[in-house]
Design a protein around this motif. Structure first.
Motif, PDB file in Angstrom:
ATOM      1  N   ASP A 115      -6.936 -15.825  -2.981  1.00 28.21           N
ATOM      2  CA  ASP A 115      -6.389 -14.660  -2.274  1.00 28.21           C
ATOM      3  C   ASP A 115      -5.435 -15.121  -1.175  1.00 28.21           C
ATOM      4  OD1 ASP A 115      -6.235 -12.280  -0.403  1.00 28.21           O
ATOM      5  OD2 ASP A 115      -7.458 -11.401  -1.981  1.00 28.21           O
ATOM      6  N   GLU A 122      -6.228  -2.894   4.616  1.00 26.49           N
ATOM      7  CA  GLU A 122      -6.174  -4.251   4.060  1.00 26.49           C
ATOM      8  C   GLU A 122      -5.428  -5.126   5.069  1.00 26.49           C
ATOM      9  OE1 GLU A 122      -7.309  -5.398   0.879  1.00 26.49           O
ATOM     10  OE2 GLU A 122      -7.366  -3.660  -0.437  1.00 26.49           O
ATOM     11  N   ASP A 174      -1.590  -4.143  -0.522  1.00 28.32           N
ATOM     12  CA  ASP A 174      -2.795  -4.891  -0.149  1.00 28.32           C
ATOM     13  C   ASP A 174      -2.418  -6.010   0.818  1.00 28.32           C
ATOM     14  OD1 ASP A 174      -4.967  -6.644  -0.029  1.00 28.32           O
ATOM     15  OD2 ASP A 174      -5.621  -6.237  -2.067  1.00 28.32           O
ATOM     16  N   ASP A 217      -2.512  -4.516  -5.254  1.00 31.11           N
ATOM     17  CA  ASP A 217      -3.755  -4.765  -5.986  1.00 31.11           C
ATOM     18  C   ASP A 217      -4.255  -3.457  -6.570  1.00 31.11           C
ATOM     19  OD1 ASP A 217      -6.206  -5.438  -6.982  1.00 31.11           O
ATOM     20  OD2 ASP A 217      -7.165  -5.683  -5.029  1.00 31.11           O
ATOM     21  N   GLU A 270      -4.303  -9.313  -9.642  1.00 34.13           N
ATOM     22  CA  GLU A 270      -3.764  -8.714  -8.426  1.00 34.13           C
ATOM     23  C   GLU A 270      -2.851  -9.757  -7.787  1.00 34.13           C
ATOM     24  OE1 GLU A 270      -7.764  -8.981  -5.886  1.00 34.13           O
ATOM     25  OE2 GLU A 270      -6.068  -8.563  -4.570  1.00 34.13           O
TER      26      GLU A 270
HETATM   27 CA    CA Z   1      -7.557  -7.091  -3.031  1.00 41.10          CA
END
Ligand code: CA
Ligand code: FEO
Ligand code: CA
Length: 665
Positions: free
Chosen positions: A133, A455, A544, A559, A596
Motif C-alpha cells: 500500500d 482515507e 483513496d 480503490d 487497487e
Molecule cells: Ca484502500
C-alpha cells in the motif's frame, strides 16, 4: 466470531463490512442503480454516451470555451491514457512503467528465490511482503536517484497466495468458490507477509534497481517486537500475559498508508485491526464498548486459532495494543519500532506530515470507516533540521485534534485532551491514556463531523492547502447529508480542500470547500463535479491515496472501481486544483483488473512516480473471465478464461518518462 469460507476472501473494503445496519427496505441504492448500468454495457459505450449526453444538456459553445480554457490552464502536460479494463497495467504514452519489486522478491543475499509451491515464514521474512500500500522514499545523501524505498504490506489474500486451498462448490444451483482453513504454517507465512519493507534502491542508466542486501534493508512483520511509547505505554489496559509491563508488543497489523517524517523516519498506519481478532471477551469485560466501536472482533483471519494473543477470550487486552501509528528508524536495521500512542488509536489510514511556521510538526490522519473522522496531530516540540537525534521522540508529546466541518465553510480542530470538555471521569476517562485508547469515543463526545470514509490526507507545502480523500459511503442516508458530506448513498466519494487559518498548518481553525465530487459526470443523478474539460477517461470514483509532487500538483489513486462500479479499473489520475483548470482530471496510469492503486509517490526530482499495485486479479466470482480462485491452481479445473500469465503478484512499479525528464511537465 468464527472464520468462514466467505470471510477468508478478504477484500480491501473491510471497512464496508461493518458499521450501521443495512437499510432493511428493498429500495435500490444509488450504488445498485449505477452497478446495473455498468453491467449492462461495456466501457466504450459509456464513453460514447458521455459526449452524446454532454452535447444535449449544455450549450455546446459554452462547453467548448470552458474546455479550451481549462485545457490551456492545466498544470499537466501529457497525453491522456484511455480508461478501460483488462489484465495488464497501462501508462500514458511516452512513459515506461517498470515493475521494481514484487511479492516474494529477494531482499537479502541469503533470500531464497520466490517459489509459490514452497512458501514458508522463514522465506517470506527475507522477501518482499504481500499487498503493498504505502510507498515512501528516503534519500541517501540527499540523492533523488539513490535512497531507501519504504513500503507497507497491508494484508494478505490467502486465496491468491496459497495453491490448492480454494474449491468450487455448488450452492443453490450456483458455483461458488470456498477457501479451506489455513494451516499454522500458512498463518505464519501470512504474519511474515504483513508489515513493511525497507529496501535500498538506485537509479542506473535511467532505470531503478533494487540493491539486494543493502545494509539498511529490513523486513518489519507481524512478529517484529515493537515498543509502546507515549501516554499509553505501561497502562493497565495494554498489559497482557505475555507482556505484564504493557510496553512490548509483538508486531504490527494492517499497515495501510503512512508517511515519512521531516527527520527521515518511516511511519506506518495500523488500519483494519479488527479482522485479526476472534473469540469472545469474558462476560462483562470493560473493553466491550471500546471494541464494539472498532468492530472487534471481526474474525476475517484465523490467527486466533493458532496464537492466543489474537483470541479475545485468552488475551482480552491485546486489541488495545493495535490501531496506532508506528514509527521506524530506518537508519538502524536493529532499531525497535515504536507505537506512538499520543497520535490516537483508530483505523489509521495514513500519516502525512508538514512542518508548521513555528517549527512544530503537523500530521494529518484519517480514520477509514463510514461516519468516522478526520484528525490532525500537532507535536509539542519543534523540528530541528540540524540534529536528527533531537527529533526522535517528537511523536510522544503533542495534541491530537478532530475536525468539525461547519456549514459556513469553516473547520474547527478540536483538541482531544483529558479533562477538557466532555473528556472527564464522568464519561469514563481517568487519564489521557484512556482518552487515546478510545479515541473514537472521545471524538464522538466532542461532536466531530461524521465523514464518508476518510482515507489519505495530504498537506501541500506549495499552496498551504490540505487535500482530504473521502472514498465513499453507501450507508449515508438523505437525512444524514451535511455540507462536508453532501451526497446520500455516496457511491463514488469526494475530495475536500482545507486552507488553515493564516496559512498555518498548526492552526486550530481553517476554511474548507469541496474540491471534487467524484463519479461519472455524464449521469446527472451522480452529481459529479469534474470540469467540462475532463474527458470520458478522466473521471474516477473512490479516491483513496494521493500525492503532491514537488510542483505542488495533486495526483489521486483510487480503490474500488471495476466493471460493476465505474466500468474502469483503478488507477492514478492527475487533478488540477488551481485557476480555470480546477477540477479537471486526467488518467495517467491504470492497474490490472482486481487491483487497487496505492502509493503514489514522486521521487524528489519528479522524474519518477512510484505506484503500488495491490491485490491484482482479486475479485472472487464477480469478475469471471479475469479472476481466479488462486493464481497457482491448475487452470483446467478453474474458470474457463483463467489467464496463467496475469501479472498477479502485488508489485511496486516505477514510472519514468521515455528519454528522461520530469513527469507530466
Ligand atoms: Ca484502500
Ligand atoms: Fe487500507 Fe482505507 O485503505
Ligand atoms: Ca487506503
Amino acid at each position: 466470531m468464527t472464520v468462514t469460507p466467505e470471510t477468508r476472501f478478504r477484500t480491501s473494503q473491510l471497512e464496508e463490512n461493518d458499521g450501521p445496519p443495512v437499510n432493511p427496505t428493498d429500495n435500490r441504492t444509488m450504488g445498485e442503480i449505477i452497478a446495473a448500468r455498468f453491467s449492462r454495457r461495456g466501457f466504450l459505450m459509456g464513453s460514447l454516451a458521455v459526449s452524446a449526453i454532454a452535447a444535449t444538456v449544455s450549450p455546446l459553445a459554452l462547453i467548448a470555451a470552458d474546455e479550451a480554457r481549462a485545457a490551456e490552464a492545466s498544470a499537466f502536460k501529457f497525453d491522456e491514457l484511455e480508461a478501460g479494463i483488462d489484465d495488464k497495467h497501462h501508462v500514458a504514452p511516452g512513459y515506461d512503467a517498470d515493475v521494481l519489486l514484487r511479492w516474494g522478491d529477494p531482499l537479502f543475499a541469503d533470500s531464497p528465490d520466490f517459489d509459490p509451491l514452497k512458501q514458508s515464514a522463514e522465506a517470506q521474512a527475507r522477501q518482499f511482503g504481500y499487498n503493498n500500500d504505502y510507498v515512501g522514499y528516503i534519500p541517501i545523501d540527499g540523492s533523488a536517484e539513490h535512497g531507501l524505498l519504504v513500503v507497507n504490506h497491508e494484508y494478505t489474500n490467502p486465496h491468491l497466495m496459497f495453491p490448492g486451498i480454494v474449491s468450487i462448490v455448488e450452492k443453490d444451483g450456483k458455483k461458488k468458490a470456498e477457501v479451506a482453513p489455513l494451516s499454522k504454517e500458512q498463518v505464519d507465512v501470512e504474519m511474515a507477509a504483513h508489515g513493511g519493507t525497507i529496501v535500498e534502491i538506485r537509479k542506473q542508466d535511467g532505470k531503478w534497481q533494487v540493491v539486494r542486501d543493502g545494509k539498511l534493508n529490513r523486513r518489519i512483520m507481524s512478529t517484529t517486537e515493537m515498543a509502546l511509547s507515549g501516554p499509553v505505554a505501561g497502562h493497565d489496559r495494554v498489559k497482557t500475559n505475555a507482556d505484564p509491563s504493557g510496553t512490548k508488543v509483538i508486531g504490527t497489523l494492517n499497515n495501510c498508508a503512512g508517511g515519512v517524517t521531516p527527520w527521515g523516519t518511516y511511519v506506518m498506519a495500523e488500519e483494519n485491526i479488527h479482522g485479526y481478532f476472534s473469540g469472545e471477551l469474558p462476560e462483562g469485560h470493560r473493553e466491550a464498548a471500546n471494541y464494539k466501536r472498532l468492530g472487534i472482533p471481526e474474525g476475517a483471519y484465523e490467527w486466533g486459532a493458532h496464537y492466543d494473543r489474537f483470541n479475545l477470550a485468552k488475551e482480552p487486552n491485546e486489541p488495545n495494543r493495535f490501531g496506532w501509528i508506528v514509527e521506524v528508524d530506518v537508519n538502524d536495521p536493529n532499531s525497535t519500532p515504536k507505537k506512538r500512542t499520543a497520535m490516537g488509536r483508530f483505523k489509521h489510514e495514513g500519516a502525512e506530515s508538514i512542518v508548521a511556521k513555528d517549527g512544530r510538526v503537523v500530521f494529518y490522519l484519517g480514520d477509514d470507516e463510514r461516519f468516522d473522522y478526520v484528525y490532525k496531530f500537532v507535536t509539542a516540540g519543534t523540528f530541528n533540521p540540524n540534529d536528527r537525534a533531537a527529533n526522535m521522540n517528537l511523536l510522544d508529546d503533542g495534541t491530537l485534534h478532530v475536525a468539525k466541518f461547519a456549514e459556513d465553510g469553516s473547520v474547527e480542530w478540536m483538541p482531544i485532551v483529558f479533562g477538557q470538555g466532555p473528556l472527564t471521569a464522568e464519561n469514563g476517562f481517568a487519564s489521557q491514556a484512556d482518552v487515546l485508547i478510545e479515541t473514537r469515543r472521545a471524538a464522538d463526545l466532542l461532536g466531530a463531523t461524521k465523514m464518508d470514509r476518510p482515507e489519505d490526507i495530504q498537506p501541500n507545502a506549495g499552496n498551504g492547502k490540505v487535500y482530504v480523500m473521502l472514498t465513499n459511503n453507501s450507508k449515508r442516508k438523505a437525512e444524514q447529508v451535511d455540507a462536508a458530506n453532501p451526497r446520500a448513498e455516496n457511491a463514488f466519494g469526494h475530495i475536500i480542500e482545507i486552507v488553515e487559518d493564516g496559512g498555518d498548518f498548526a492552526a486550530t481553525k481553517g476554511k474548507w470547500e469541496v474540491l471534487l465530487k467524484c463519479g461519472d459526470p455524464s449521469v446527472a443523478d451522480v452529481g459529479a463535479t469534474f470540469s467540462t474539460a475532463t474527458t470520458a477517461h478522466g473521471w474516477f470514483g473512490m479516491p483513496d491515496n494521493c500525492a503532491v509532487d514537488s510542483a505542488g500538483r495533486l495526483w489521486v489513486a483510487t480503490d474500488g472501481q471495476g466493471p460493476k462500479a465505474t466500468g474502469r479499473t483503478d488507477g492514478l489520475w492527475a487533478v488540477d486544483t488551481e485557476g480555470a483548470a480546477r477540477a479537471t482530471s486526467k488518467l495517467f496510469f491504470r492497474v490490472p483488473i482486481g487491483a487497487e492503486m496505492c502509493g503514489p509517490l514522486f521521487a524528489p526530482d519528479d522524474q519518477t512516480a512510484f505506484v503500488a499495485v495491490q491485490h491484482p486479479g482479486d475479485g472472487g466470482e464477480d469478475w469471471e473471465g479475469f479472476s481466479r480462485p488462486s493464481y497457482y491452481e491448475d487452470p483446467s479445473t478453474r474458470w474457463p478464461d483463467f489467464k496463467p500469465d496475469m501479472p498477479v503478484r502485488p508489485s511496486v512499479v516505477a514510472i519514468t518518462k521515455q528519454g528522461g525528464g520530469k513527469i507530466a511537465v
